[in-house]
Design a protein around this motif. Structure first.
Motif, short mmCIF file in Angstrom:
data_model
loop_
_atom_site.label_atom_id
_atom_site.label_comp_id
_atom_site.label_asym_id
_atom_site.label_seq_id
_atom_site.Cartn_x
_atom_site.Cartn_y
_atom_site.Cartn_z
N ALA A 166 8.05 60.05 25.01
CA ALA A 166 6.94 60.60 24.23
C ALA A 166 7.02 60.21 22.76
N ASP A 167 5.88 60.29 22.09
CA ASP A 167 5.82 60.11 20.64
C ASP A 167 5.98 61.43 19.90
N LEU A 168 5.72 62.54 20.59
CA LEU A 168 5.81 63.86 19.97
C LEU A 168 5.93 64.91 21.07
N VAL A 169 6.73 65.96 20.80
CA VAL A 169 6.87 67.08 21.72
C VAL A 169 6.56 68.36 20.96
N LEU A 170 5.74 69.22 21.56
CA LEU A 170 5.32 70.48 20.95
C LEU A 170 5.71 71.65 21.86
N GLY A 171 6.15 72.76 21.25
CA GLY A 171 6.43 73.93 22.06
C GLY A 171 7.12 75.02 21.28
N PRO A 172 7.27 76.19 21.89
CA PRO A 172 8.03 77.26 21.26
C PRO A 172 9.53 76.98 21.35
N ASP A 173 10.31 77.77 20.66
CA ASP A 173 11.76 77.66 20.70
C ASP A 173 12.24 77.73 22.15
N SER A 174 12.89 76.66 22.61
CA SER A 174 13.35 76.60 24.01
C SER A 174 14.34 75.46 24.17
#
Length: 350
Positions: A262-270
């Motif tokens: 991926a070029d970017l990963v988004l998400g909550p603390d995990s």
């Protein structure tokens, strides 16, 4: 030497830099890593830093129903007898408040027991290290350095996270995203909306809105999630027919390959967000009850952005709120803040 770390995947990845530093400093020592069975998928991220893995059923760390206090005390003598037979001479208790692990090392008769100076662990340790307001990876490194009576300057560039990816997982990840490749060549963005604690999760409607914006700008969007998170990933992916839903379809290692692609990963603390850091992909982390100073991304801050909750009481450190609808510290993070971080890391200009 016994190294005790009962936690889940993200916290285990934070142990990797310290284990590799310790192995380089003591190349002939026999290092046994004590983890819970839930931590096994993170072991590639600790490669080169241990000789043996010992799985222990650390109470209170299993997901779901926790062992009661009586059962926690019953486990201690059984586990201590097992450790005593292994004749360890050193124990490192890496989690600052892990009183159960400190008592376990004491009952096992391990003569030198080092951990952090907290009220929960202090009575059971033979030597303690002052606890600082610092990242967990830095604390792990300081603990290892204290064992050797030396000092260290922890730094995510010098002491990075790492997670090797098998060739077959890279090939499998490429095959999984092929349908997106056939639709264009925009940046590949992975959205991982789930987290081990429900209170850490962002608002589902905001994930959908963010995903629609990404697709509208030409991004190829993948939604990922672990077992049991399929309803969440499906709901986010329903925001646009061009979004690929891979919820529940990846092992931890295959997820690493996908995140590396991926070029970017988004998400909550995990754990998966820290896995993305470990494979070198830029990230946006949403934080609420957890302290980003201690548990934020261990990487270049120019490539990894933390968006904290707007609530004044965050971080509170409490993950077991009984009334989730009333607790919106992560849910109330503005969509605009997440979008701004996303466009910055993708190099887009609105």
């Amino acid at each position: 030497m016994l190294i005790i770390r009962p936690d889940h995947l993200g916290d285990l990845l934070f142990l990797g830099p310290a284990l590799r530093w310790l192995r380089a400093s003591l190349p002939h020592a026999h290092l046994t890593l004590a983890i819970g069975p839930w931590g096994r998928p993170a072991l590639p991220g600790l490669a080169g830093g241990y000789d043996q893995v010992l799985e222990l059923p650390f109470p209170a760390f299993e997901r779901g129903e926790h062992a009661g206090m009586v059962e926690r005390w019953r486990l201690l003598p059984r586990m201590a007898s097992r450790l005593r037979s292994m004749r360890f001479d050193v124990a490192l208790v890496c989690r600052p408040d892990h009183w159960w692990g400190a008592i376990l090392a004491h009952l096992a008769g391990i003569p030198f027991r080092l951990g952090f100076d907290t009220p929960e662990t202090r009575p059971w340790l033979s030597q303690t290290l002052p606890l600082r307001e610092e990242h967990a990876a830095a604390a792990n490194l300081r603990l290892m350095a204290a064992l050797l009576n030396t000092s260290i300057q922890p730094d995510p560039i010098t002491h990075p996270l790492h997670f090797p990816i098998p060739t077959e997982d890279r090939a499998a990840a490429e095959a999984m995203i092929q349908p997106l490749n056939d639709r264009g060549h925009g940046p590949l963005v992975v959205v991982h909306p789930g987290s081990g604690a429900a209170v850490k999760r962002w608002d589902q409607a905001k994930w959908q809105a963010l995903a629609r914006r990404l697709v509208a700008r030409g991004a190829r969007v993948v939604v990922t999630g672990g077992p049991g998170e399929e309803p969440l990933t499906r709901a986010v992916a329903e925001a646009d027919a061009r979004i690929l839903d891979l919820g529940g379809r990846t092992s931890f290692s295959l997820l690493a390959a996908l995140l590396a692609r991926a070029d970017l990963v988004l998400g909550p603390d995990s754990g998966p967000l820290h896995l993305a850091v470990a494979v070198g992909t830029p990230t946006v982390h949403l934080f609420g009850p957890a302290d980003p100073v201690r548990f934020g991304p261990w990487g270049d801050p120019q490539r990894h952005i933390v968006i904290p909750s707007p609530w004044d009481c965050a971080p509170c450190g409490r993950f077991d709120w009984p009334d989730l609808p009333a607790h919106g510290c992560v849910r109330d993070i503005p969509l605009a803040s997440v979008w701004a971080a996303t466009t910055r890391l993708l190099g887009w200009h609105d």
